[in-house]
Design a protein around this motif. Structure first.
Motif, PDB file in Angstrom:
ATOM      1  N   ALA A 145      16.456  81.381  36.021  1.00 17.90           N
ATOM      2  CA  ALA A 145      17.124  81.927  37.209  1.00 17.90           C
ATOM      3  C   ALA A 145      18.495  81.304  37.425  1.00 17.90           C
ATOM      4  O   ALA A 145      18.868  80.969  38.556  1.00 17.90           O
ATOM      5  N   HIS A 146      19.263  81.169  36.365  1.00 18.67           N
ATOM      6  CA  HIS A 146      20.574  80.521  36.465  1.00 18.67           C
ATOM      7  C   HIS A 146      21.519  81.368  37.327  1.00 18.67           C
ATOM      8  O   HIS A 146      21.750  82.546  37.042  1.00 18.67           O
ATOM      9  N   PRO A 147      22.076  80.799  38.387  1.00 19.72           N
ATOM     10  CA  PRO A 147      22.887  81.589  39.325  1.00 19.72           C
ATOM     11  C   PRO A 147      24.087  82.292  38.674  1.00 19.72           C
ATOM     12  O   PRO A 147      24.372  83.446  38.991  1.00 19.72           O
ATOM     13  N   TYR A 206      18.179  74.422  40.277  1.00 22.08           N
ATOM     14  CA  TYR A 206      16.942  74.270  39.497  1.00 22.08           C
ATOM     15  C   TYR A 206      15.835  75.121  40.110  1.00 22.08           C
ATOM     16  O   TYR A 206      15.507  74.972  41.293  1.00 22.08           O
ATOM     17  N   SER A 207      15.238  75.996  39.296  1.00 24.66           N
ATOM     18  CA  SER A 207      14.221  76.901  39.827  1.00 24.66           C
ATOM     19  C   SER A 207      12.949  76.183  40.258  1.00 24.66           C
ATOM     20  O   SER A 207      12.150  76.733  41.011  1.00 24.66           O
ATOM     21  N   GLY A 208      12.766  74.937  39.772  1.00 28.16           N
ATOM     22  CA  GLY A 208      11.582  74.176  40.166  1.00 28.16           C
ATOM     23  C   GLY A 208      11.766  73.378  41.443  1.00 28.16           C
ATOM     24  O   GLY A 208      10.842  72.698  41.891  1.00 28.16           O
ATOM     25  N   SER A 209      12.961  73.482  42.023  1.00 31.62           N
ATOM     26  CA  SER A 209      13.242  72.778  43.276  1.00 31.62           C
ATOM     27  C   SER A 209      12.876  73.656  44.471  1.00 31.62           C
ATOM     28  O   SER A 209      12.608  74.847  44.307  1.00 31.62           O
ATOM     29  N   PRO A 210      12.895  73.109  45.677  1.00 29.39           N
ATOM     30  CA  PRO A 210      12.576  73.936  46.860  1.00 29.39           C
ATOM     31  C   PRO A 210      13.774  74.745  47.332  1.00 29.39           C
ATOM     32  O   PRO A 210      14.009  74.879  48.529  1.00 29.39           O
ATOM     33  N   TYR A 211      14.576  75.287  46.395  1.00 29.25           N
ATOM     34  CA  TYR A 211      15.775  76.046  46.741  1.00 29.25           C
ATOM     35  C   TYR A 211      15.791  77.378  45.999  1.00 29.25           C
ATOM     36  O   TYR A 211      15.170  77.546  44.956  1.00 29.25           O
ATOM     37  N   THR A 212      16.535  78.303  46.559  1.00 29.30           N
ATOM     38  CA  THR A 212      16.850  79.544  45.854  1.00 29.30           C
ATOM     39  C   THR A 212      18.355  79.735  45.953  1.00 29.30           C
ATOM     40  O   THR A 212      19.074  78.870  46.459  1.00 29.30           O
ATOM     41  N   ASN A 213      18.859  80.855  45.463  1.00 31.41           N
ATOM     42  CA  ASN A 213      20.298  81.124  45.572  1.00 31.41           C
ATOM     43  C   ASN A 213      20.529  82.613  45.692  1.00 31.41           C
ATOM     44  O   ASN A 213      19.667  83.429  45.318  1.00 31.41           O
ATOM     45  N   GLY A 214      21.679  82.960  46.216  1.00 32.77           N
ATOM     46  CA  GLY A 214      21.957  84.357  46.528  1.00 32.77           C
ATOM     47  C   GLY A 214      22.017  85.269  45.318  1.00 32.77           C
ATOM     48  O   GLY A 214      21.522  86.408  45.366  1.00 32.77           O
TER      49      GLY A 214
END
Length: 479
Positions: A318-320, A75-83
């Motif tokens: 920003a779907h991985p 989820y782009s609204g979470s405190p995470y990103t992805n490669g």
């Protein structure tokens, strides 16, 4: 008109009710394979989407490998990103084209337009100018089908049902449609200056301190048919935007990502670039739904110095997996030099279109760039008299082309003052010389047959030969 039996039975609400759609069961290179076994050359990439054709094992592997080895959803609204999301942004923006330095990835072009509009409004709020909420756009433009995107789209028939929802803070200018709008003795330079004056006059009429941005397609797509601006137009527009602090928002959802022979269509306009740019379609090559917004460093700096975040977001932003597929697509494009190849093949397509299609009696104009071309039809060449919308000439050409195993795109509804009967030819970047020749040959045959009721003169030898080929095609005697 009663819907077809198939459409009535189907639980899908199809976009057209009148005809039974042919079922696509597979893709083979640049062709669609139908349930009947017939192959159809996809010379329009759907609506200019499938730029790498319909079968790319590397992209299939990238999708499956990502699902096996990485995270499917973040989820782009979470405190995470992805490669995958970070890598795709790096691929697009590591060299900061025109100062563009940040990306937002969404699902559709319409979502990208909405995000761009909201981004522009937030920018002015962060700059302490919240009254800047007015947008200037162009007539007979198209930026998407959501309510927000339709508000800045000049596509009249698509706006018709939703007039009560349309925003009052948008005004529309003339498009840069030289074929029909330029005076007989008017130069390209004078025409561009006339349109630029109209733009500046509108800014002054609205009030420079109220205008947030100018929204325009760098090369117009389905509404005006692959229409580039005359030389110097965008240079004048960019200068006026800079003069009054108006954001230049370029829509390259359909014309960008290599389609015109450069990665970004604006790179052929001798400008520093836009402040905000929308991209899509060819970004993920149709293997996944994906579009995006690219923004200039100054936009990020304003948000960073202000609220410190983006006041916008979607669940599937920003779907991985979508980004992983787009990474594979962009790596193929770079590795195989497909942008440069598109420019080269585009020159060959232009020659074929002008030689084979241009002389036909109902062809008024041929225009485009790279592998993004359109043919406009007229009743009479000298006067540029358009067909009545009731005749729907271009879509008869589309249907006839399909009978001949060729998929192309016609105009999509009534767009405004100028009736533009056109078909779009924008084959995948991987198209070969032989395939280009076959595309133009089938298109020519389709136009010739569709033209028969409207052409009074005796057919030429070439037309007779084409008519015979059409009959042979229908009888199943040739490809």
């Amino acid at each position: 008109m009663a819907p077809s039996e198939f459409v009535s039975r189907s639980h899908i609400l199809h976009r057209s009710f009148s005809d039974r759609p042919a079922k696509v069961v597979a893709g083979d290179g640049i062709s669609l394979v139908l349930e009947s076994g017939k192959k159809v050359i996809d010379a329009s990439c759907g609506p200019s989407v499938s730029c790498l054709g319909h079968s790319q094992p590397e992209i299939t592997d990238a999708i499956t490998n990502h699902l096996k080895n990485d995270i499917a959803y973040v989820y782009s609204g979470s405190p995470y990103t992805n490669g995958a999301t970070e890598e795709l942004a790096d691929i697009l923006l590591s060299h900061k084209p025109g100062g563009l330095s940040k990306a937002i990835f969404v699902n559709s072009g319409s979502e990208a337009t909405d995000a761009a509009l909201k981004l522009a409004v937030q920018y002015w709020h962060e700059r302490g100018q919240p009254q800047r909420t007015h947008f200037i756009a162009r007539k007979q433009s198209y930026h998407g089908n959501t309510i927000g995107a339709l508000c800045v789209s000049g596509h009249e028939s698509r706006r018709e049902f939703y007039k009560d929802f349309m925003s009052s803070n948008v005004s529309f200018l003339d498009p840069c449609y030289a074929y029909r709008m330029k005076g007989k003795s008017e130069s390209d330079e004078a025409f561009a200056q006339r349109l630029a004056r109209q733009f500046e006059d509108e800014i002054l009429c609205v009030g420079p301190d109220r205008v947030a941005g100018f929204v325009t397609e760098t090369v117009s797509g389905t509404t005006l048919g692959c229409l580039p601006a005359v030389p110097g137009y965008f240079k004048l527009i960019r200068a006026i935007c800079d003069k009054y602090g108006v954001l230049l928002i370029l829509d390259e959802i359909i014309c960008g990502m290599g389609k015109t022979g450069t990665m970004h269509a604006w790179q052929q306009e001798d400008i520093r670039g836009p402040d905000i740019q929308t991209i899509g379609k060819a970004l993920g090559a149709g293997f996944v739904p994906l579009s995006g917004v690219l923004l200039h460093q100054k936009i990020f700096d304003a948000l960073s110095a202000g609220s410190g975040g983006l006041a916008h977001g979607h669940t599937f932003q920003a779907h991985p997996l979508a980004c992983a597929a787009a990474i594979a697509a962009q790596k193929i494009i770079k590795r195989d030099n497909l942008v440069e190849r598109t420019a080269q093949m585009g020159k060959k397509l232009e020659i074929l279109l002008r030689r084979e299609i241009g002389p036909l009696p109902l062809v008024g104009d041929i225009r485009g760039r790279g592998l993004f071309w359109a043919v406009e039809f007229v009743v009479e060449k000298d006067t540029k008299t358009a067909f009545s919308p009731r005749i729907n000439f271009c879509n008869h050409v589309v249907k006839q082309s399909l009978e001949m195993g060729l998929n192309i795109l016609g105009n999509l509804g009534y767009t405004g003052k100028y009736q533009v009967d056109h078909v779009i030819i924008c084959p995948p970047y991987i198209v070969t010389d032989c395939e280009l020749e076959e595309i133009v040959s089938r298109l020519k045959a389709a136009i010739v047959k569709t033209s028969q009721p409207f052409v009074k003169s005796e057919p030429t030898t070439d037309v007779v030969k084409l008519q015979r080929k059409v009959k042979a095609t229908e009888a199943g005697l040739v490809g």
